[in-house]
Design a protein around this motif. Structure first.
Motif, PDB file in Angstrom:
ATOM      1  N   ASN A  24       3.054  -7.093  -3.642  1.00 37.77           N
ATOM      2  CA  ASN A  24       4.066  -5.547  -4.699  1.00 37.77           C
ATOM      3  C   ASN A  24       3.794  -4.175  -4.522  1.00 37.77           C
ATOM      4  O   ASN A  24       3.754  -3.228  -5.334  1.00 37.77           O
ATOM      5  CB  ASN A  24       4.010  -5.872  -6.185  1.00 37.77           C
ATOM      6  CG  ASN A  24       4.261  -7.762  -6.325  1.00 37.77           C
ATOM      7  OD1 ASN A  24       5.473  -7.832  -6.184  1.00 37.77           O
ATOM      8  ND2 ASN A  24       2.938  -8.001  -7.185  1.00 37.77           N
ATOM      9  N   THR A  25       2.141  -4.804  -3.373  1.00 37.33           N
ATOM     10  CA  THR A  25       1.405  -2.641  -3.825  1.00 37.33           C
ATOM     11  C   THR A  25       1.373  -2.665  -2.187  1.00 37.33           C
ATOM     12  O   THR A  25       1.470  -2.850  -1.209  1.00 37.33           O
ATOM     13  CB  THR A  25       0.371  -2.083  -4.609  1.00 37.33           C
ATOM     14  OG1 THR A  25      -0.112  -3.101  -4.214  1.00 37.33           O
ATOM     15  CG2 THR A  25       0.683  -2.928  -5.409  1.00 37.33           C
ATOM     16  N   ALA A  26       0.975  -0.696  -1.900  1.00 32.23           N
ATOM     17  CA  ALA A  26       0.601  -0.092  -0.601  1.00 32.23           C
ATOM     18  C   ALA A  26      -1.360   0.130  -0.663  1.00 32.23           C
ATOM     19  O   ALA A  26      -1.252   0.211  -0.262  1.00 32.23           O
ATOM     20  CB  ALA A  26       1.611   1.378  -0.263  1.00 32.23           C
ATOM     21  N   ILE A  27      -1.261  -1.096  -1.805  1.00 33.21           N
ATOM     22  CA  ILE A  27      -2.792  -0.824  -2.457  1.00 33.21           C
ATOM     23  C   ILE A  27      -3.442  -1.140  -1.254  1.00 33.21           C
ATOM     24  O   ILE A  27      -4.957  -1.138  -0.397  1.00 33.21           O
ATOM     25  CB  ILE A  27      -3.457  -1.413  -3.423  1.00 33.21           C
ATOM     26  CG1 ILE A  27      -2.714  -0.300  -4.309  1.00 33.21           C
ATOM     27  CG2 ILE A  27      -5.019  -1.358  -3.877  1.00 33.21           C
ATOM     28  CD1 ILE A  27      -3.141  -1.204  -6.087  1.00 33.21           C
ATOM     29  N   SER A  28      -3.173  -2.528  -0.578  1.00 33.36           N
ATOM     30  CA  SER A  28      -3.373  -3.588   0.770  1.00 33.36           C
ATOM     31  C   SER A  28      -2.433  -2.709   1.863  1.00 33.36           C
ATOM     32  O   SER A  28      -1.205  -2.889   1.368  1.00 33.36           O
ATOM     33  CB  SER A  28      -3.499  -5.085   0.354  1.00 33.36           C
ATOM     34  OG  SER A  28      -4.093  -5.365   1.443  1.00 33.36           O
ATOM     35  N   PHE A  29      -2.909  -2.694   3.054  1.00 34.29           N
ATOM     36  CA  PHE A  29      -1.613  -2.424   4.117  1.00 34.29           C
ATOM     37  C   PHE A  29      -1.559  -3.991   4.758  1.00 34.29           C
ATOM     38  O   PHE A  29      -0.667  -4.631   5.634  1.00 34.29           O
ATOM     39  CB  PHE A  29      -2.741  -1.615   5.259  1.00 34.29           C
ATOM     40  CG  PHE A  29      -2.354  -0.253   4.660  1.00 34.29           C
ATOM     41  CD1 PHE A  29      -1.501   0.077   3.463  1.00 34.29           C
ATOM     42  CD2 PHE A  29      -2.832  -0.016   5.097  1.00 34.29           C
ATOM     43  CE1 PHE A  29      -1.506   1.533   3.810  1.00 34.29           C
ATOM     44  CE2 PHE A  29      -3.072   1.657   5.341  1.00 34.29           C
ATOM     45  CZ  PHE A  29      -1.797   1.963   3.991  1.00 34.29           C
ATOM     46  N   ALA A 122      -1.964   5.242  -1.988  1.00 35.31           N
ATOM     47  CA  ALA A 122      -1.022   4.688  -2.925  1.00 35.31           C
ATOM     48  C   ALA A 122      -2.122   4.225  -4.171  1.00 35.31           C
ATOM     49  O   ALA A 122      -1.231   4.469  -5.365  1.00 35.31           O
ATOM     50  CB  ALA A 122      -0.345   3.367  -2.431  1.00 35.31           C
ATOM     51  N   ASN A 123      -3.332   5.197  -3.965  1.00 30.58           N
ATOM     52  CA  ASN A 123      -4.092   4.178  -4.567  1.00 30.58           C
ATOM     53  C   ASN A 123      -5.258   5.059  -5.645  1.00 30.58           C
ATOM     54  O   ASN A 123      -6.048   5.203  -5.097  1.00 30.58           O
ATOM     55  CB  ASN A 123      -5.213   3.029  -4.797  1.00 30.58           C
ATOM     56  CG  ASN A 123      -5.918   2.125  -5.254  1.00 30.58           C
ATOM     57  OD1 ASN A 123      -5.184   2.390  -6.689  1.00 30.58           O
ATOM     58  ND2 ASN A 123      -6.238   1.402  -4.943  1.00 30.58           N
ATOM     59  N   GLU A 124      -4.685   6.310  -5.431  1.00 30.00           N
ATOM     60  CA  GLU A 124      -5.160   7.282  -6.740  1.00 30.00           C
ATOM     61  C   GLU A 124      -6.264   6.821  -7.590  1.00 30.00           C
ATOM     62  O   GLU A 124      -6.941   7.759  -7.848  1.00 30.00           O
ATOM     63  CB  GLU A 124      -3.828   8.921  -7.115  1.00 30.00           C
ATOM     64  CG  GLU A 124      -3.317   9.460  -5.550  1.00 30.00           C
ATOM     65  CD  GLU A 124      -4.156   9.877  -4.810  1.00 30.00           C
ATOM     66  OE1 GLU A 124      -5.512  10.334  -4.881  1.00 30.00           O
ATOM     67  OE2 GLU A 124      -4.276   9.917  -2.967  1.00 30.00           O
ATOM     68  N   GLY A 145      -0.572   4.546   7.534  1.00 32.37           N
ATOM     69  CA  GLY A 145       0.087   2.594   7.504  1.00 32.37           C
ATOM     70  C   GLY A 145       1.591   2.871   6.997  1.00 32.37           C
ATOM     71  O   GLY A 145       1.284   4.093   5.985  1.00 32.37           O
ATOM     72  N   TYR A 146       2.333   1.730   7.675  1.00 33.85           N
ATOM     73  CA  TYR A 146       3.899   1.587   6.844  1.00 33.85           C
ATOM     74  C   TYR A 146       3.668   0.363   6.360  1.00 33.85           C
ATOM     75  O   TYR A 146       4.002  -0.615   6.613  1.00 33.85           O
ATOM     76  CB  TYR A 146       4.016   2.032   8.707  1.00 33.85           C
ATOM     77  CG  TYR A 146       6.446   1.490   7.866  1.00 33.85           C
ATOM     78  CD1 TYR A 146       6.315   3.542   7.607  1.00 33.85           C
ATOM     79  CD2 TYR A 146       7.311   1.088   8.187  1.00 33.85           C
ATOM     80  CE1 TYR A 146       8.074   3.226   7.115  1.00 33.85           C
ATOM     81  CE2 TYR A 146       7.974   1.332   7.764  1.00 33.85           C
ATOM     82  CZ  TYR A 146       9.301   1.938   7.880  1.00 33.85           C
ATOM     83  OH  TYR A 146       9.939   2.240   7.347  1.00 33.85           O
ATOM     84  N   LYS A 147       4.247   1.003   4.848  1.00 31.67           N
ATOM     85  CA  LYS A 147       4.461  -0.535   4.040  1.00 31.67           C
ATOM     86  C   LYS A 147       5.711  -0.370   3.336  1.00 31.67           C
ATOM     87  O   LYS A 147       5.830   0.896   3.051  1.00 31.67           O
ATOM     88  CB  LYS A 147       3.356  -1.071   3.413  1.00 31.67           C
ATOM     89  CG  LYS A 147       3.497  -2.427   3.149  1.00 31.67           C
ATOM     90  CD  LYS A 147       1.949  -2.815   2.563  1.00 31.67           C
ATOM     91  CE  LYS A 147       2.324  -3.829   1.553  1.00 31.67           C
ATOM     92  NZ  LYS A 147       1.050  -4.682   1.437  1.00 31.67           N
ATOM     93  N   PHE A 148       6.861  -1.269   2.716  1.00 36.64           N
ATOM     94  CA  PHE A 148       7.880  -0.957   2.418  1.00 36.64           C
ATOM     95  C   PHE A 148       8.831   0.599   2.429  1.00 36.64           C
ATOM     96  O   PHE A 148       9.631   1.104   1.392  1.00 36.64           O
ATOM     97  CB  PHE A 148       7.410  -0.475   0.198  1.00 36.64           C
ATOM     98  CG  PHE A 148       6.703  -2.004   0.308  1.00 36.64           C
ATOM     99  CD1 PHE A 148       7.243  -3.290   0.269  1.00 36.64           C
ATOM    100  CD2 PHE A 148       5.219  -1.952  -0.475  1.00 36.64           C
ATOM    101  CE1 PHE A 148       6.548  -4.510   0.291  1.00 36.64           C
ATOM    102  CE2 PHE A 148       4.924  -2.867  -0.745  1.00 36.64           C
ATOM    103  CZ  PHE A 148       4.542  -4.130  -0.688  1.00 36.64           C
ATOM    104  N   GLY A 149       8.922   0.311   3.634  1.00 34.22           N
ATOM    105  CA  GLY A 149       9.980   1.468   4.162  1.00 34.22           C
ATOM    106  C   GLY A 149       8.877   3.066   3.861  1.00 34.22           C
ATOM    107  O   GLY A 149       9.296   3.591   3.737  1.00 34.22           O
ATOM    108  N   LYS A 150       8.493   3.223   4.064  1.00 33.82           N
ATOM    109  CA  LYS A 150       7.449   4.294   3.145  1.00 33.82           C
ATOM    110  C   LYS A 150       5.499   4.507   4.621  1.00 33.82           C
ATOM    111  O   LYS A 150       4.950   3.069   4.274  1.00 33.82           O
ATOM    112  CB  LYS A 150       7.119   4.734   2.204  1.00 33.82           C
ATOM    113  CG  LYS A 150       6.444   6.074   1.331  1.00 33.82           C
ATOM    114  CD  LYS A 150       6.480   5.924   0.554  1.00 33.82           C
ATOM    115  CE  LYS A 150       5.721   7.347  -0.375  1.00 33.82           C
ATOM    116  NZ  LYS A 150       5.245   7.607  -1.522  1.00 33.82           N
TER     117      LYS A 150
END
Length: 177
Positions: A24-29, A122-124, A145-150
Motif C-alpha cells: 500500500n505504500t512507497a515506503i518499501s520499494f 514518500a516517508n517524510e 525508484g518507481y512504484k505505483f506509477g510515480k
C-alpha cells in the motif's frame, strides 16, 4: 511491554507488519510481499550477524527494528543500515526511539562505527523520526525508484556510533555479545 531479540517463530507476525508497507505504500520499494519462506531466509541471513528486535505488548508484536549490511565491499564492514517498521497503532508512542536506542547500542558494542538510514521520499515522517534520533541528512537520490506509477527518491541519513580511530577488530556477530 518489552524489547527482545526476534526469533524465527516471530517471522510470520513480522511479515504481517511489513506486508502493508509493500502493498500500500512507497515506503518499501518492494513490489510484492515476500513469501514466508523468502522472508524467513532473509531473517536468518540478517540475524547471523545483526540484531533484529521486536517490540512486544501483551503477547503481541507491534513492531520490529534491525540492522543489516548496507554495502558488500570489505572496507565498509564497520557500517550498518538500520530499518524499523511499526504497525499503525504503535506509531507516535515513542516505541521507535526506544527500539533504536537498544539497536544502536547493540551495533555499537558489536564494533560498528556508522549507521545509515535509507528512507524513501514518500516517508517524510521517517526523516523527521531519524533527525530527532540524531541522524543527519547526507544525500538525496532523486527519482531512483518507481512504484505505483510515480518516481520516488531516497534520503540517506547517517549517525556515528563509535569514535573514528583504527578499529581494533572486525565487528562481531550479535550472537557473540
Amino acid at each position: 511491554m518489552s524489547i527482545r531479540q526476534a526469533t524465527v517463530q516471530d517471522v510470520p507476525r513480522i511479515l504481517e507488519i511489513y506486508g502493508p508497507y509493500v502493498e500500500n505504500t512507497a515506503i518499501s520499494f518492494e513490489y510484492t510481499v515476500p513469501t514466508l519462506g523468502e522472508f524467513t531466509e532473509r531473517f536468518l541471513g540478517i540475524t547471523a550477524q545483526f540484531p533484529w528486535l521486536v517490540w512486544e505488548e501483551n503477547g503481541s508484536i507491534l513492531g520490529y527494528a534491525y540492522g543489516s549490511r548496507p554495502f558488500e565491499r570489505a572496507a565498509y564492514q564497520w557500517c550498518a543500515e538500520v530499518s524499523i517498521y511499526l504497525c499503525p497503532e504503535a506509531c507516535g508512542k515513542g516505541i521507535g526511539k526506544k527500539m533504536y536506542a537498544v539497536l544502536e547500542k547493540l551495533l555499537q558494542c558489536q564494533g560498528y562505527r556508522k549507521v545509515y538510514a535509507i528512507i524513501t521520499t514518500a516517508n517524510e515522517g521517517s526523516v523527521a523520526f531519524h533527525r530527532s534520533a540524531g541522524y543527519r541528512h547526507t544525500a538525496t537520490m532523486p527519482n531512483c525508484g518507481y512504484k505505483f506509477g510515480k518516481w520516488y527518491g531516497t534520503h540517506w541519513m547517517e549517525k556515528d556510533l563509535n569514535v573514528w580511530d583504527t578499529p581494533p577488530r572486525e565487528p562481531i556477530s550479535v550472537g557473540q555479545l
